[in-house]
Scaffold this motif. Structure first.
Motif, PDB file in Angstrom:
ATOM      1  N   ASN A 237       0.814  -1.227   0.000  1.00  0.00           N
ATOM      2  CA  ASN A 237       0.000   0.000   0.000  1.00  0.00           C
ATOM      3  C   ASN A 237       0.842   1.269   0.000  1.00  0.00           C
ATOM      4  OD1 ASN A 237      -2.367  -1.369  -0.129  1.00  0.00           O
ATOM      5  ND2 ASN A 237      -2.804  -1.268   2.034  1.00  0.00           N
TER       6      ASN A 237
ATOM      7  N   ILE B  51       1.596   2.253  -3.469  1.00  0.00           N
ATOM      8  CA  ILE B  51       0.486   2.906  -4.175  1.00  0.00           C
ATOM      9  C   ILE B  51       0.474   4.384  -3.797  1.00  0.00           C
ATOM     10  CG2 ILE B  51      -2.021   3.010  -4.511  1.00  0.00           C
ATOM     11  CD1 ILE B  51      -2.092  -0.013  -3.797  1.00  0.00           C
TER      12      ILE B  51
ATOM     13  N   SER C 150      -7.176  -1.602  -2.575  1.00  0.00           N
ATOM     14  CA  SER C 150      -5.831  -2.175  -2.558  1.00  0.00           C
ATOM     15  C   SER C 150      -5.830  -3.678  -2.317  1.00  0.00           C
ATOM     16  CB  SER C 150      -5.008  -1.485  -1.469  1.00  0.00           C
ATOM     17  OG  SER C 150      -5.487  -1.855  -0.196  1.00  0.00           O
TER      18      SER C 150
END
Length: 188
Positions: A13, A16, A48
């Motif tokens: 994550n 991202i 995600s």
């Protein structure tokens, strides 16, 4: 432009977040326990990855099913997010006959907006035990791999995109282009 990143405990994550910021968008981590009204304030949503199974542990994903169905903004599902969107909208998700971990070759079948500018075949990073076995009604498959038929799909309205692979990691060739394509859709 504000992007909401639904967080399910995935190990990538932070990548991202980093990549979306690099591409010039404001992004914020969003807990699945937030309300639909709170999430409606974002211009687009990214669902995600994470360690859960949507088939067995959907109850651990808070209000995510409502976000998929009720929040009318462009959406991108990555790994678990890909499976979550498929499951909530009527697709079939189950255990992969051949789970994928590490690099695989993804073949683009339809150079749709989310995969625009990517080569016909590229290497991508995978980390999944489950997979989408049947797409939801109104979705078409736009990429596959040797062992996973549905690596990427898009809905008829071209507002929901999903990928089984991880575009945010450096091992995925041109993965940043997938995120960039999605942000271009969000800006329209």
């Amino acid at each position: 432009m504000r992007v909401g990143l639904l967080y399910y405990g995935g190990q990538y994550n932070h990548l991202i977040l980093k990549n979306v910021k690099y591409l010039g968008a404001e992004i914020e981590v969003v807990s699945p326990s937030r309300t639909v009204d709170e999430v409606k304030g974002y211009d687009c949503l990214i669902f995600s990855g994470g360690p859960q199974s949507v088939v067995e542990e959907l109850h651990k994903m808070g209000n995510s099913p409502q976000f998929v169905r009720e929040v009318q903004v462009p959406k991108l599902g990555i790994c678990l997010g890909h499976q979550l969107i498929a499951h909530v909208l009527g697709g079939v998700v189950g255990r992969a006959k051949t789970p994928e971990f590490g690099l695989v070759t993804v073949e683009v079948e339809d150079n749709d907006t989310i995969l625009q500018g990517l080569p016909k075949k590229f290497r991508a990073w995978e980390s999944h035990n489950d997979e989408v076995l049947t797409p939801p009604p109104g979705f078409r498959v736009i990429a596959s791999s040797e062992t996973t038929r549905i690596q990427s799909m898009v809905n008829e309205g071209s507002s929901i995109y999903t990928v089984q692979f991880h575009p945010e990691v450096k091992h995925t060739e041109d993965g940043i282009k997938v995120l960039s394509n999605f942000l271009q859709i969000c800006r329209k």
